[in-house]
Enzyme design. Structure first.
Site, PDB file in Angstrom:
ATOM      1  N   SER A 106      71.581  58.801  -2.859  1.00 53.77           N
ATOM      2  CA  SER A 106      72.723  58.152  -3.503  1.00 53.77           C
ATOM      3  C   SER A 106      73.012  56.754  -2.960  1.00 53.77           C
ATOM      4  CB  SER A 106      73.919  59.080  -3.345  1.00 53.77           C
ATOM      5  OG  SER A 106      75.053  58.574  -3.969  1.00 53.77           O
ATOM      6  N   ASP A 166      76.369  53.281  -8.323  1.00 51.45           N
ATOM      7  CA  ASP A 166      75.800  53.504  -6.991  1.00 51.45           C
ATOM      8  C   ASP A 166      74.289  53.741  -7.125  1.00 51.45           C
ATOM      9  OD1 ASP A 166      75.708  56.101  -7.938  1.00 51.45           O
ATOM     10  OD2 ASP A 166      76.309  56.999  -6.048  1.00 51.45           O
ATOM     11  N   ALA A 182      88.378  58.948  -6.024  1.00 51.70           N
ATOM     12  CA  ALA A 182      88.718  57.521  -5.987  1.00 51.70           C
ATOM     13  C   ALA A 182      87.456  56.672  -5.902  1.00 51.70           C
ATOM     14  CB  ALA A 182      89.630  57.249  -4.801  1.00 51.70           C
TER      15      ALA A 182
HETATM   16 MG    MG Z   1      75.654  58.938  -6.029  1.00 47.27          MG
END
Ligand code: MG
Ligand code: 16G
Length: 580
Positions: free
Chosen positions: A69, A305, A402
């Site tokens: 990630s 991301d 968030a």
């Molecule tokens: Mg991710």
């Protein structure tokens, strides 16, 4: 004859992927995640577990995603995806940890055997696994180790062959989508075509329909633009990750007329660039635009991301001041829009909307949701699986962290209700054109939103849809409420496991007595709120604080962090001038 473990073959295969003796692995919030060099044996063993999980579920397709990630490029990780595209069931996480930590091949076999028995898995069942990976250079060898595990898990000649689908380079949410499609293909409610092209076409069809039906007769509002028109294009920072090629593929399918996008930070070939000074995590934690991106005033910017399951928006005002539109802002935007649609569709007596947040949600967002929108809000511990699960208890559950990870879930009965409301033969045909339009839009939203997991691309299309329908600029969206100033810091401690929380992580139970002292600090500050929790992904404790002024929030976070450091085993040097 029931199949059994083929001890010899398995041990020989495992010997090619020996466990590093000094490491203890944990299947945490987002699977296994650590430096890529440490993961070879873990990948092999996750392959074995995926096959067991699939057999346990009578051959349903299980997903395996290789990604770390938003973490640095040198890291990697792996997580399993359950049949409806949700995270691996919590009851299997300890098995993953158990397999990963078996010190020898023999102990691995023993662990497998005990898991087969504990879970009552019938090895003669078929198995079906779909696997994919992000852009990290380390994925190649790690996927090879995974495939070794997957193909070694034949469990003897009696067992049916394991069916493997290589999804290749995909975003995390695309892999989740594929898993759900494969498992629902023959059901009365197929989720979609189980290909990446099918994914693009599903989203494109829904977005095209929603764009075409937007409120007409409005000119883009000049609010906040100081005489400048809002540009149609959105600028998207892809964190130099898999989102870049995938967003470009999608734009080819939908066409630039519908989705004018400027893709930046799309360098997936130069080593070391992934998530470096860009991407959703950087933007959210630094509260600034990606390094080198200078936003044009009042225009729309977004950051994905590294595996494209998170998104945040932002814009700059005329003075160049940066304004973040994070997961909380997306949740409020989506909830308000969906509630209006449900009402306009005449379904508000049947369909209840709810929102799920974590303790990190800004207090101002929770206040806005409950007091202005009047929508119920549930607070749950950090981690997608907790939010996803809680959202399932609403007819329409909007969940967002968030940090920008989130989606919207429609319950099966709500989906059926929306569909039948469009069927003129049913008892409640649409009363008029506008009611019919709202129902049609609701149905299109259920197709647009990736209901398996947070999805940066699908979430971006959701936000773009709402802004288009509302005719809002990002500044108008931002006006709903003003975030309380807040700060999040890390404290290194000798043992983060000494920290235990309750009340959705908002209170510490252990170390004893610490919570009362944090409460006392909060009481001294106007609007003071602070909580402390051990990280699920890093060896540290996180301290969050918010207050009505920037100075007060900064002071509060430092005081709480010093409290943790001094009284609960701070590690290393005591920071002399604060924690950030
Ligand atoms: Mg991710
Ligand atoms: C993982 C979680 C994310 C959460 C983050 C918190 C999933 C897929 N991802 O990345 O939702 O916000 O951990 O990290 O569940 P922390 O425990 O280190 O604060």
């Amino acid at each position: 004859m029931a199949s059994t473990l083929d001890q010899q073959a398995l041990a020989a295969a495992s010997a090619q992927h020996p466990k590093l003796q000094h490491i203890t692995y944990t299947y945490g919030t987002a699977g296994f995640r650590t430096e890529a060099d440490l993961l070879d044996s873990v990948m092999f063993r996750v392959g074995l577990l995926a096959v067991l999980r699939s057999k346990n579920l009578k051959g349903k397709a299980i997903g395996v995603m290789v990604t770390a990630s938003h973490n640095p490029e040198k890291d990697n990780g792996v997580k399993l995806v359950d049949p409806m595209g949700e995270m691996l069931h919590g009851s299997w996480e300890p098995y993953a940890t158990q397999l990963a930590n078996a010190q020898t091949d023999d102990l691995l076999l023993a662990a497998l055997d005990s898991i087969v028995k504990a879970t009552g898995t019938d090895l003669s069942q078929p198995a079906h696994v779909v696997y994919g990976h992000d852009t990290r250079p380390s994925c190649k060898p790690l996927v090879r180790a995974l495939v070794d595990g997957l193909s070694s898990a034949t469990f003897g000649s009696e067992a049916p062959k394991v069916e493997l689908v290589n999804a290749g380079l995909v975003t995390t949410p695309q892999l989740h989508y594929l898993v759900r499609c494969l498992n629902t293909a023959d059901s009365p409610d197929p989720y979609g075509e189980p290909t990446i092209d099918g994914y693009y076409r599903k989203l494109a069809a829904a977005y095209t329909e929603l764009s075409a039906s937007r409120a007409s007769g409005h000119k883009p509002s000049p609010f906040g633009l100081r005489g400048r028109e809002l540009l149609p294009a959105i600028t998207v920072d892809c964190a130099n990750g898999v989102g870049a090629p995938k967003l470009k593929e999608f734009v080819k399918v939908i066409g630039t007329d519908y989705l004018p996008v400027i893709v930046v930070r799309d360098n997936t070939t130069t080593a070391g660039q992934l998530n470096l000074n860009c991407g959703a995590d950087f933007v959210k934690t630094q509260q600034r635009a990606p390094l080198g991106v200078k936003p044009i005033a009042w225009q729309r910017y977004a950051s994905f991301d590294g595996d494209a399951d998170r998104i945040v928006y932002y814009y700059a005002d005329a003075d160049g001041v940066f304004h973040l539109l994070d997961g909380d802002k997306i949740a409020t935007l989506a909830a308000g829009f969906i509630m209006d649609l449900v009402k306009d569709a005449g379904l508000d007596d049947k369909v209840k909307v709810g929102v799920v947040q974590t303790a990190y949600a800004n207090g101002a967002s929770t206040k806005y949701l409950t007091e202005v929108l009047g929508v119920p809000v549930t607070c749950v511990p950090t981690g997608v699986k907790h939010l996803h699960h809680a959202a399932e208890s609403y007819d329409i559950g909007v969940y967002f962290e968030a940090n920008g990870h989130g989606t919207v879930l429609f319950s099966p009965s709500t989906l059926a209700g929306i569909r039948s409301s469009l069927d003129s033969a049913t008892s409640s045909p649409a009363a008029d054109e506008s009611q019919l339009a709202a129902r049609t839009n609701l149905r299109a939203l259920t197709e647009l939103i990736n209901q398996t997991v947070g999805d940066a691309l699908s979430d971006m299309l959701l936000v773009e849809t709402v802004l288009l329908h509302r005719q809002w600029t990002p500044a108008q969206w931002d006006r709903a409420y003003t975030d309380y100033p807040n700060r999040l810091v890390k404290v290194l401690v000798n043992d983060r496991h000494a920290f235990e929380t309750t009340d959705a992580e908002r209170k510490l139970v252990k170390p004893e007595g610490l919570q009362a002292k944090i409460d006392a600090l909060c009481k001294e500050v106007d609007g003071g709120r602070s909580f402390v929790r051990p990280s699920g992904t890093e060896d540290c404790v996180r301290v969050y604080a918010e207050a009505t002024t920037r100075q007060a929030a900064d002071d509060l976070v430092n005081k709480a962090a010093y409290l943790v450091f001094d009284e609960a085993g701070g590690k290393g040097t005591r920071p002399a001038s604060g924690f950030f």
